[in-house]
Design a protein around this motif. Structure first.
Motif, PDB file in Angstrom:
ATOM      1  N   ALA A  50      45.044  43.438  43.767  1.00 58.51           N
ATOM      2  CA  ALA A  50      43.403  42.646  44.102  1.00 58.51           C
ATOM      3  C   ALA A  50      42.982  42.796  43.281  1.00 58.51           C
ATOM      4  O   ALA A  50      42.117  43.762  42.314  1.00 58.51           O
ATOM      5  CB  ALA A  50      43.158  43.992  45.981  1.00 58.51           C
ATOM      6  N   GLU A  51      41.879  41.556  43.127  1.00 57.25           N
ATOM      7  CA  GLU A  51      40.610  41.547  41.993  1.00 57.25           C
ATOM      8  C   GLU A  51      39.084  41.059  42.396  1.00 57.25           C
ATOM      9  O   GLU A  51      39.028  41.349  44.025  1.00 57.25           O
ATOM     10  CB  GLU A  51      40.500  40.118  41.138  1.00 57.25           C
ATOM     11  CG  GLU A  51      41.630  39.927  40.319  1.00 57.25           C
ATOM     12  CD  GLU A  51      41.223  39.208  39.778  1.00 57.25           C
ATOM     13  OE1 GLU A  51      41.213  38.236  38.451  1.00 57.25           O
ATOM     14  OE2 GLU A  51      41.321  37.583  40.107  1.00 57.25           O
ATOM     15  N   GLY A  52      38.553  41.788  42.320  1.00 56.18           N
ATOM     16  CA  GLY A  52      37.067  41.750  43.271  1.00 56.18           C
ATOM     17  C   GLY A  52      36.649  43.083  44.122  1.00 56.18           C
ATOM     18  O   GLY A  52      35.850  42.421  44.841  1.00 56.18           O
ATOM     19  N   PHE A  87      50.055  35.767  38.070  1.00 54.04           N
ATOM     20  CA  PHE A  87      49.246  34.954  38.478  1.00 54.04           C
ATOM     21  C   PHE A  87      47.865  35.256  38.816  1.00 54.04           C
ATOM     22  O   PHE A  87      48.020  35.690  39.687  1.00 54.04           O
ATOM     23  CB  PHE A  87      49.916  34.267  39.696  1.00 54.04           C
ATOM     24  CG  PHE A  87      50.050  32.951  40.134  1.00 54.04           C
ATOM     25  CD1 PHE A  87      48.435  32.017  39.678  1.00 54.04           C
ATOM     26  CD2 PHE A  87      51.149  32.265  40.826  1.00 54.04           C
ATOM     27  CE1 PHE A  87      48.847  31.420  40.656  1.00 54.04           C
ATOM     28  CE2 PHE A  87      50.625  31.099  40.797  1.00 54.04           C
ATOM     29  CZ  PHE A  87      49.635  30.368  41.135  1.00 54.04           C
ATOM     30  N   ASP A  88      47.284  34.545  38.006  1.00 48.95           N
ATOM     31  CA  ASP A  88      45.842  35.226  38.051  1.00 48.95           C
ATOM     32  C   ASP A  88      45.329  34.049  39.596  1.00 48.95           C
ATOM     33  O   ASP A  88      46.014  33.129  39.797  1.00 48.95           O
ATOM     34  CB  ASP A  88      45.306  34.450  37.200  1.00 48.95           C
ATOM     35  CG  ASP A  88      44.146  35.879  36.561  1.00 48.95           C
ATOM     36  OD1 ASP A  88      43.681  36.130  37.862  1.00 48.95           O
ATOM     37  OD2 ASP A  88      43.145  35.082  35.393  1.00 48.95           O
ATOM     38  N   ASP A  89      44.012  34.668  39.582  1.00 47.15           N
ATOM     39  CA  ASP A  89      43.310  33.389  40.889  1.00 47.15           C
ATOM     40  C   ASP A  89      44.552  33.201  41.598  1.00 47.15           C
ATOM     41  O   ASP A  89      44.885  32.009  42.703  1.00 47.15           O
ATOM     42  CB  ASP A  89      42.691  32.974  40.450  1.00 47.15           C
ATOM     43  CG  ASP A  89      41.522  33.193  39.452  1.00 47.15           C
ATOM     44  OD1 ASP A  89      41.296  34.253  39.395  1.00 47.15           O
ATOM     45  OD2 ASP A  89      41.269  32.647  38.316  1.00 47.15           O
ATOM     46  N   PHE A  90      45.637  33.848  42.538  1.00 50.44           N
ATOM     47  CA  PHE A  90      46.582  33.852  42.658  1.00 50.44           C
ATOM     48  C   PHE A  90      45.809  33.231  45.060  1.00 50.44           C
ATOM     49  O   PHE A  90      44.923  34.168  44.932  1.00 50.44           O
ATOM     50  CB  PHE A  90      47.652  34.941  43.894  1.00 50.44           C
ATOM     51  CG  PHE A  90      48.929  34.240  44.036  1.00 50.44           C
ATOM     52  CD1 PHE A  90      49.721  32.905  43.747  1.00 50.44           C
ATOM     53  CD2 PHE A  90      49.100  34.702  45.557  1.00 50.44           C
ATOM     54  CE1 PHE A  90      50.789  32.632  44.625  1.00 50.44           C
ATOM     55  CE2 PHE A  90      50.234  33.925  46.094  1.00 50.44           C
ATOM     56  CZ  PHE A  90      51.064  32.338  45.658  1.00 50.44           C
TER      57      PHE A  90
HETATM   58 CA    CA Z   1      41.233  36.457  38.437  1.00 50.79          CA
END
Ligand code: CA
Ligand code: C2E
Ligand code: CA
Length: 580
Positions: free
Chosen positions: A531-533, A474-477
């Motif tokens: 965790a992204e970014g 699930f992206d950008d959760f």
């Molecule tokens: Ca994303």
């Protein structure tokens, strides 16, 4: 014998007393005819009728003879009929003689019917004679009316069709009467057809044609343009606020579900409007501009109303230009994938990659998705490019695996159109098989736009794929409105914490709290967390401390062309740590 011959011979008879056998034969013929024959003299007195005439006008045998011809003429036409007769008696040229025309005739009981009528005039030894051949054409008229109706009405709903709507609209505009056009397009209608068949879809449209007028003013005109497209004309509505209120009523009309043939459907509607004369002087222009506004309403998330603005046209034109440019780019193979490493936070070893799309534009250089993604997300293009991305990412993962490089997971982002295509399971299975990639190596990334409409057609492919071992993240959760219960219903393997939360992790207490709860929830329901970014070592340390074990971000590497990503993998050896 032609009609005129029969006519003249028949009307040559002045009563049954003739001894001429030729005439007697003609009389028999006339009596047997299905056409009604009726003659009168210059005073209007009926001198002859055949059986068909008596039957047609509803009189008993002989009852018409001697009466004034007026008895077959509806009262309101009698004066002009008498005037016409007088003109002919005065030997003035008749406009009717010899021509077949349609008239309204009157029966004995006063009822009226449309009749075809041919008049003949002659002069013989008894003076001036008039004769008519007539027949009832009610049936034709009914058929004509039906055809006219067909040409003007939509057969499914009985509403006016596009041609008739535009005709009425043009007439109003030509007369200088201000009006507003609303174009409507149903949201969710395709799903009704797809899941329950066209019969049910038709029934929904019929229900709609009954429901909508109740929400519109009495003078509003509702039409069906085809498919699930409807139009409304609001005569006299020129105040944008009033128009918006009309549109709001239409949106409101969809609040209650449609219960049809044992099914319950929750449908929505998008509405676009244009007001004359400023936003269109002809029907074509007004409908076209309302259509542009409708298009914008759909883009703005559906179930909303938008009023036409001139910039909508230029926006559409540039969008169309962009789409054809994208189609060219697809054909020319200008899309490439870059790969961003995903690492274990504790040791920064690469264990996966996310494939990210780039456009090598011949003039503008390498373009990021932000510059072209909205245009690419339309179905035919999104499906084609989406399939290519899937295949290319699988090919690359297999190539790295074959080269002995330590890549364990390849993340691929999906377009909504791919999820709704019905071929996702097949497309994924094909790509895996073609490159002999194990399902565990692939992870599909889906965003909340896909999530929010969790229904069977969406769930099915993901359940299949999940069962086969394909990862689903699930992206950008945390950025949207996905409920925790949808997390349970959806076959997921991983949550990706949106980079927005990571960015403010060190400064915003709320974001920190959100990240902590996401990690907690993930751990509790057995989902991996990434965790992204991540851009700083502080963020990394904080995430680690909160219990997040994997990450991705500029701290480690940007998305890199395949060759550079490979160098990264090779340079540092198997599962090598990336220097910060
Ligand atoms: Ca994303
Ligand atoms: P996304 O799936 O959330 O992808 C992550 C985006 O964050 C990427 O942007 C990536 O370059 C960027 N990023 C990664 N690390 C950092 C960081 O430390 N700081 C910052 N500020 N940004 C970072 P990109 O490549 O521009 O992609 C943007 C979006 O476009 C993606 O967001 C994804 O939704 C979409 N996209 C990209 N490639 C594809 C694709 O192949 N298919 C589909 N369907 N969508 C794609
Ligand atoms: Ca992603």
């Amino acid at each position: 014998m032609t009609g005129i011959d029969a006519n003249e011979q028949a009307f040559g008879l002045q009563g049954p007393a003739s001894s001429d056998t030729r005439v007697a034969g003609a009389l028999g013929l006339v009596q047997a005819a299905t056409y009604a024959f009726i003659t009168n003299d210059s005073s209007g007195r009926i001198t002859f009728v055949n059986d068909a005439a008596e039957a047609l006008f509803g009189y008993g045998p002989g009852a018409m003879l001697g009466q004034n011809i007026d008895v077959v003429v509806p009262e309101r036409f009698r004066a002009s009929h008498a005037a016409g007769l007088a003109r002919m008696v005065r030997n003035e040229p008749s406009r009717m003689a010899g021509r077949t025309i349609e008239v309204t005739a009157r029966r004995c009981d006063g009822s009226e019917f449309p009749a075809e009528f041919t008049l003949s005039i002659w002069r013989d030894r008894f003076g001036l004679g008039f004769g008519a051949i007539m027949r009832d054409i009610s049936e034709w008229r009914a058929r004509d009316a039906h055809l006219v109706r067909l040409a003007h009405h939509d057969t499914l709903t009985g509403l006016p069709n596009r041609a008739s709507f535009e005709e009425t609209l043009d007439a109003r505009l030509v007369a200088g009467q201000a009006t507003c056009v609303l174009m409507l397009d149903l949201d969710g209608f395709k799903e009704v057809n797809d899941s329950c068949g066209h019969g049910t879809g038709d029934a929904v449209l019929q229900t709609l044609a009954i429901r909508l007028p109740a929400w519109l003013g009495a003078d509003a005109i509702l039409a069906r343009f085809g498919g699930d497209e409807f139009a409304v004309m609001l005569p006299g509505a020129t105040d944008p606020l009033k128009v918006a209120a009309g549109a709001a009523a239409l949106l409101e009309a969809f609040a209650a579900p449609f219960c049809v043939l044992g099914h319950t459907f929750h449908l929505g509607v998008s509405v676009g409007g244009a007001i004359s004369p400023t936003q269109g002087l002809s029907a074509g222009e007004l409908v076209g501009n309302a259509d542009l506004a409708l298009f914008r309403a759909k883009q703005d998330g559906k179930r909303v109303f938008r009023l036409f603005q001139p910039e909508m046209r230029s926006a559409l034109l540039s969008r169309l230009a962009m789409q054809s440019e994208l189609r060219r780019a697809v054909a020319a193979g200008e899309f490439v994938l870059h790969y961003q490493p995903q690492v274990a936070l504790e040791n920064r070893c690469i264990n996966g990659a996310e494939a990210l799309l780039r456009w090598r534009h011949p003039e503008r250089g390498s373009l990021y998705p932000g510059a072209f993604l909205p245009q690419l997300e339309e179905p035919p293009l999104a499906l084609e490019v989406g399939r290519w991305i899937l295949d290319e990412a699988c090919r690359q993962a297999a190539a790295w695996r074959d080269a002995g490089l330590p890549i364990r997971k390849m993340g691929v982002n999906l377009f909504t159109a791919q999820v709704r295509s019905g071929t996702l399971t097949l497309d994924v299975a094909d790509a895996l098989q073609r490159h002999r990639l194990s399902p565990e190596m692939l992870e599909l990334e889906i965003t909340e736009t896909i999530f929010l409409k969790v229904d069977e057609p969406v769930l099915r492919p993901f359940r299949d794929l999940h069962r086969r071992g394909v990862g689903i993240s699930f992206d950008d959760f945390g950025t949207g409105y996905a409920s925790l219960s949808s997390l349970k219903r959806f076959p997921l393997t991983r949550l990706k914490i949106d980079r927005g939360f990571v960015r403010d992790l060190m400064t915003d207490q709320h974001d920190a709290a959100i990240v902590r709860s996401i990690i907690q929830i993930g751990n509790d329901i057995g989902l991996d967390i990434i965790a992204e970014g991540i851009e700083t070592a502080d963020q990394e340390a904080r995430l680690l401390e909160m219990g997040c074990k994997q990450g991705q971000g500029f701290l480690y590497a940007k998305a890199l062309p395949a060759a550079q990503f490979e160098d990264l993998l090779q340079g540092f050896g198997p599962r090598q740590k990336i220097a910060s």
